[in-house]
Write a protein that holds these residues in place. Structure first.
Motif, PDB file in Angstrom:
ATOM      1  N   ALA A 167       0.815  -1.214   0.000  1.00 35.22           N
ATOM      2  CA  ALA A 167       0.000   0.000   0.000  1.00 35.22           C
ATOM      3  C   ALA A 167       0.850   1.266   0.000  1.00 35.22           C
ATOM      4  N   ALA A 168       1.898   1.291   0.829  1.00 35.67           N
ATOM      5  CA  ALA A 168       2.719   2.499   0.935  1.00 35.67           C
ATOM      6  C   ALA A 168       3.383   2.826  -0.399  1.00 35.67           C
ATOM      7  N   ALA A 169       3.907   1.810  -1.082  1.00 38.79           N
ATOM      8  CA  ALA A 169       4.561   2.029  -2.374  1.00 38.79           C
ATOM      9  C   ALA A 169       3.561   2.532  -3.409  1.00 38.79           C
ATOM     10  N   LYS A 170       2.346   2.013  -3.380  1.00 38.30           N
ATOM     11  CA  LYS A 170       1.325   2.435  -4.335  1.00 38.30           C
ATOM     12  C   LYS A 170       0.936   3.896  -4.112  1.00 38.30           C
ATOM     13  N   LYS A 171       0.871   4.293  -2.850  1.00 37.21           N
ATOM     14  CA  LYS A 171       0.563   5.692  -2.541  1.00 37.21           C
ATOM     15  C   LYS A 171       1.650   6.614  -3.099  1.00 37.21           C
ATOM     16  N   TYR A 172       2.906   6.224  -2.910  1.00 36.98           N
ATOM     17  CA  TYR A 172       4.010   7.030  -3.425  1.00 36.98           C
ATOM     18  C   TYR A 172       3.977   7.083  -4.946  1.00 36.98           C
ATOM     19  N   ASP A 173       3.590   5.978  -5.588  1.00 37.34           N
ATOM     20  CA  ASP A 173       3.513   5.957  -7.046  1.00 37.34           C
ATOM     21  C   ASP A 173       2.481   6.959  -7.547  1.00 37.34           C
ATOM     22  N   LEU A 174       1.321   6.988  -6.906  1.00 37.68           N
ATOM     23  CA  LEU A 174       0.282   7.932  -7.319  1.00 37.68           C
ATOM     24  C   LEU A 174       0.756   9.366  -7.116  1.00 37.68           C
ATOM     25  N   LEU A 175       1.321   9.655  -5.971  1.00 36.54           N
ATOM     26  CA  LEU A 175       1.799  11.010  -5.694  1.00 36.54           C
ATOM     27  C   LEU A 175       2.947  11.387  -6.628  1.00 36.54           C
ATOM     28  N   SER A 176       3.795  10.425  -6.966  1.00 40.10           N
ATOM     29  CA  SER A 176       4.894  10.693  -7.898  1.00 40.10           C
ATOM     30  C   SER A 176       4.358  11.028  -9.286  1.00 40.10           C
TER      31      SER A 176
ATOM     32  N   GLU B 206       3.538  11.929 -18.516  1.00 44.05           N
ATOM     33  CA  GLU B 206       4.737  12.381 -17.798  1.00 44.05           C
ATOM     34  C   GLU B 206       5.442  11.267 -17.017  1.00 44.05           C
ATOM     35  N   TRP B 207       4.937  10.042 -17.079  1.00 47.97           N
ATOM     36  CA  TRP B 207       5.587   8.955 -16.336  1.00 47.97           C
ATOM     37  C   TRP B 207       7.030   8.746 -16.759  1.00 47.97           C
ATOM     38  N   GLU B 208       7.296   8.922 -18.041  1.00 44.13           N
ATOM     39  CA  GLU B 208       8.660   8.732 -18.550  1.00 44.13           C
ATOM     40  C   GLU B 208       9.643   9.686 -17.882  1.00 44.13           C
ATOM     41  N   ASN B 209       9.164  10.830 -17.419  1.00 47.64           N
ATOM     42  CA  ASN B 209      10.047  11.786 -16.759  1.00 47.64           C
ATOM     43  C   ASN B 209      10.592  11.229 -15.441  1.00 47.64           C
ATOM     44  N   ILE B 210       9.872  10.290 -14.855  1.00 47.96           N
ATOM     45  CA  ILE B 210      10.334   9.669 -13.613  1.00 47.96           C
ATOM     46  C   ILE B 210      11.336   8.563 -13.915  1.00 47.96           C
ATOM     47  N   GLY B 211      11.058   7.774 -14.963  1.00 45.12           N
ATOM     48  CA  GLY B 211      11.991   6.720 -15.330  1.00 45.12           C
ATOM     49  C   GLY B 211      11.282   5.498 -15.884  1.00 45.12           C
ATOM     50  N   PRO B 212      11.973   4.685 -16.688  1.00 43.67           N
ATOM     51  CA  PRO B 212      11.353   3.506 -17.297  1.00 43.67           C
ATOM     52  C   PRO B 212      10.885   2.481 -16.265  1.00 43.67           C
ATOM     53  N   ASP B 213      11.552   2.403 -15.118  1.00 37.20           N
ATOM     54  CA  ASP B 213      11.126   1.458 -14.085  1.00 37.20           C
ATOM     55  C   ASP B 213       9.751   1.843 -13.540  1.00 37.20           C
ATOM     56  N   PHE B 214       9.512   3.145 -13.441  1.00 37.71           N
ATOM     57  CA  PHE B 214       8.213   3.624 -12.970  1.00 37.71           C
ATOM     58  C   PHE B 214       7.122   3.282 -13.980  1.00 37.71           C
ATOM     59  N   VAL B 215       7.411   3.487 -15.257  1.00 43.34           N
ATOM     60  CA  VAL B 215       6.442   3.165 -16.312  1.00 43.34           C
ATOM     61  C   VAL B 215       6.111   1.680 -16.289  1.00 43.34           C
ATOM     62  N   THR B 216       7.130   0.845 -16.178  1.00 47.55           N
ATOM     63  CA  THR B 216       6.922  -0.599 -16.155  1.00 47.55           C
ATOM     64  C   THR B 216       6.079  -1.010 -14.953  1.00 47.55           C
ATOM     65  N   ARG B 217       6.344  -0.399 -13.814  1.00 52.53           N
ATOM     66  CA  ARG B 217       5.623  -0.760 -12.598  1.00 52.53           C
ATOM     67  C   ARG B 217       4.145  -0.405 -12.694  1.00 52.53           C
ATOM     68  N   LEU B 218       3.842   0.741 -13.289  1.00 49.71           N
ATOM     69  CA  LEU B 218       2.451   1.159 -13.363  1.00 49.71           C
ATOM     70  C   LEU B 218       1.691   0.526 -14.520  1.00 49.71           C
TER      71      LEU B 218
END
Length: 224
Positions: free
Chosen positions: A11-20, A114-126
């Motif tokens: 849950a905590a990681a998912k919250k950070y993903d949304l806020l990111s 704008e997900w790509e601005n965070i990084g490819p790992d973020f895009v893959t995760r979401l």
């Protein structure tokens, strides 16, 4: 795209993903977008109940948190409702404040560019490893796209940019039948198609249309 559900062990990681995702979206925009996103993030981090999907806070308290007057609060909250980012779950009455909820799917759709601005790992995760899939239901008839202009043409372009697979399956075959008294009528190739869109996809359709023309307040999807 995976819709974030901030529950369970991650849950905590998912919250950070949304806020990111929201942060990246805000930073990529102008000062007005940045301020609006920051203000919503402030409400989420201070008052949002993730498990119940509830945001319960009065305009006076919001004004104090944002350091603005209540007129600004009304204006900014109206913008967030128009975007589809927040929804009224229970209208306030007799001195009780309204209970609001977040449309997480809408927020993720609007921030996806704008997900790509965070990084490819973020895009893959979401997005996940599997291809995007909103539903296991497959339309009985795959209609050829109907070329459109004006409001419906603009709305179609928005829907296609958000999710091409979903657009091809459900929105491409819809044909405009006209606008009357603020109501846009669309025709679907089958009654099943019309029923599915009205039951499962009408909110996404409404937002795309209203972002193209705010004077349209109602939608109808009819079958043959």
């Amino acid at each position: 795209m995976q819709v974030i559900r901030a529950v369970g062990r991650e849950a905590a990681a998912k919250k950070y993903d949304l806020l990111s995702a929201m942060m990246a979206h805000g930073l990529a925009g102008d000062k007005h977008r940045q301020r609006l996103v920051l203000r919503l993030m402030a409400l989420i981090t201070t008052r949002y109940n993730w498990q119940r999907d509830e945001l319960t806070i009065g305009q006076r308290e919001i004004a104090r948190l944002w350091c603005v007057d209540e007129r600004t609060v009304k204006r900014e909250m109206a913008k967030l409702r128009a975007l589809g980012w927040i929804e009224i779950k229970q209208q306030g009455a007799r001195g009780r404040v309204s209970v609001l909820g977040l449309n997480l799917e809408r927020i993720l759709l609007d921030t996806k560019a704008e997900w790509e601005n965070i990084g490819p790992d973020f895009v893959t995760r979401l997005t996940g490893a599997a291809p995007e899939s909103v539903s296991n239901v497959v339309p009985l008839h795959r209609a050829e796209p109907v070329a459109a202009e004006g409001v419906w043409g603009e709305a179609q372009a928005r829907l296609a940019a958000e999710d091409r697979a979903l657009f091809d399956a459900w929105f491409a075959g819809l044909a405009e039948a006209g606008v009357r008294d603020g109501c846009l009528t669309l025709f679907a190739p089958t009654r099943f198609h019309a029923s599915y869109v009205e039951t499962h996809l009408l909110e996404r359709l409404r937002i795309a249309v209203q972002r193209s023309d705010g004077s349209i307040v109602k939608l109808r999807v009819l079958g043959p």
